[in-house]
Write a protein that holds these residues in place. Structure first.
Motif, mmCIF file in Angstrom:
data_model
loop_
_atom_site.group_PDB
_atom_site.id
_atom_site.type_symbol
_atom_site.label_atom_id
_atom_site.label_comp_id
_atom_site.label_asym_id
_atom_site.label_seq_id
_atom_site.Cartn_x
_atom_site.Cartn_y
_atom_site.Cartn_z
ATOM 1 N N LEU A 78 14.254 -6.844 0.484
ATOM 2 C CA LEU A 78 14.453 -6.567 1.917
ATOM 3 C C LEU A 78 14.800 -5.105 2.185
ATOM 4 O O LEU A 78 14.225 -4.495 3.099
ATOM 5 C CB LEU A 78 15.535 -7.496 2.471
ATOM 6 N N PRO A 79 15.728 -4.477 1.438
ATOM 7 C CA PRO A 79 15.968 -3.045 1.685
ATOM 8 C C PRO A 79 14.746 -2.181 1.417
ATOM 9 O O PRO A 79 14.534 -1.173 2.103
ATOM 10 C CB PRO A 79 17.113 -2.710 0.716
ATOM 11 N N ARG A 80 13.934 -2.577 0.456
ATOM 12 C CA ARG A 80 12.722 -1.792 0.169
ATOM 13 C C ARG A 80 11.739 -1.882 1.324
ATOM 14 O O ARG A 80 11.101 -0.886 1.690
ATOM 15 C CB ARG A 80 12.077 -2.293 -1.110
ATOM 16 N N LEU A 81 11.605 -3.076 1.893
ATOM 17 C CA LEU A 81 10.724 -3.215 3.055
ATOM 18 C C LEU A 81 11.242 -2.409 4.238
ATOM 19 O O LEU A 81 10.459 -1.840 5.000
ATOM 20 C CB LEU A 81 10.604 -4.694 3.433
ATOM 21 N N LEU A 82 12.558 -2.357 4.386
ATOM 22 C CA LEU A 82 13.140 -1.577 5.472
ATOM 23 C C LEU A 82 12.863 -0.088 5.291
ATOM 24 O O LEU A 82 12.639 0.637 6.272
ATOM 25 C CB LEU A 82 14.647 -1.831 5.535
ATOM 26 N N GLU A 83 12.834 0.373 4.035
ATOM 27 C CA GLU A 83 12.545 1.789 3.775
ATOM 28 C C GLU A 83 11.109 2.150 4.108
ATOM 29 O O GLU A 83 10.814 3.299 4.453
ATOM 30 C CB GLU A 83 12.832 2.108 2.313
ATOM 31 N N THR A 84 10.195 1.176 3.993
ATOM 32 C CA THR A 84 8.805 1.457 4.342
ATOM 33 C C THR A 84 8.605 1.574 5.852
ATOM 34 O O THR A 84 7.666 2.224 6.314
ATOM 35 C CB THR A 84 7.888 0.348 3.801
ATOM 36 N N VAL A 85 9.495 0.934 6.619
ATOM 37 C CA VAL A 85 9.393 0.998 8.080
ATOM 38 C C VAL A 85 10.157 2.196 8.626
ATOM 39 O O VAL A 85 9.669 2.920 9.513
ATOM 40 C CB VAL A 85 9.923 -0.312 8.706
ATOM 41 N N LEU A 86 11.362 2.415 8.093
ATOM 42 C CA LEU A 86 12.207 3.520 8.545
ATOM 43 C C LEU A 86 12.313 4.559 7.434
ATOM 44 O O LEU A 86 12.722 4.235 6.315
ATOM 45 C CB LEU A 86 13.598 3.008 8.924
#
Length: 215
Positions: free
Chosen positions: A153-161
């Motif tokens: 989940l944090p990795r996916l958040l880094e791809t968006v933000l």
């Protein structure tokens, strides 16, 4: 004589009418009370739910092999979480001592193409869906897999933000990354210790999902 007998019958009838007769009304049985044997049949059944904590089963505890197999899956989230601790290792070199013994294995694990996916599906297909393993082993395998999924989940958040490079945003980003590593390491240690002790390591929320997965 007839008048005297009639008077006695009337006096007896009057006494009976003035004396209340005992009448038992049907009542609901109180929860936890034991019904009379003459009033109801007792049906006994044994239900052995899956243990949630403590010993492995009412009959004993898991053996050494099961304990080791239950602890091994927690290596997966621990290896995948090491990337979140890079800032913590830089700020506090002493914290790096927690991963130094595992660096060779981590290097081999991350050098394999799709190593994380291979181990992930290997655990799920070879252990979780394999009924030949005990429920103790399968439960810990599922819990380790779910903990590893949360790391995505944090990795996916880094791809968006895009992570900020300076200012207070960068500080928040560094602290959040370090928190993910500390959080994961804490539950990994908890799972391994409980597994070696032969007890269920129930991580909040994740343990309930693991129960539903293996039934």
């Amino acid at each position: 004589m007839q008048a005297q007998a009639l008077g006695q019958l009337r006096s007896r009838a009057a006494r009976l009418g003035s004396t209340p007769l005992p009448v038992r009304l049907p009542t609901c049985a109180r929860a936890g009370s034991r019904p009379s044997r003459s009033a109801a049949l007792t049906v006994q059944a044994r239900y052995s739910p899956a243990p949630r904590s403590g010993s492995w089963s009412p009959g004993g505890t898991p053996g050494i092999v099961d304990r080791v197999l239950a602890a091994l899956p927690y290596i997966l989230p621990y290896f995948d979480a090491v990337a979140y601790g890079r800032y913590l290792f830089h700020l506090y070199p002493a914290a790096k001592a927690a991963i130094v013994p595992f660096l060779p294995a981590m290097s081999l694990y991350h050098s394999l193409p799709f190593g994380s996916f291979i181990v992930f599906f290997g655990l799920y297909i070879g252990v979780v869906n394999n009924r030949s393993f005990s429920r103790f082993v399968r439960f810990n395998a599922v819990q380790a897999i779910l903990l590893d999924i949360l790391l995505a989940l944090p990795r996916l958040l880094e791809t968006v933000l895009t992570p900020p490079a300076s200012g207070w945003g960068a500080q928040v980003y560094i602290y959040s990354q370090s928190f993910v590593w500390i959080f994961t390491t804490m539950w990994v240690v908890y799972g391994i210790v409980c597994s070696f002790l032969g007890q269920y390591a129930r991580i909040p929320f994740i343990a309930d999902a693991a129960d539903q997965q293996i039934g």
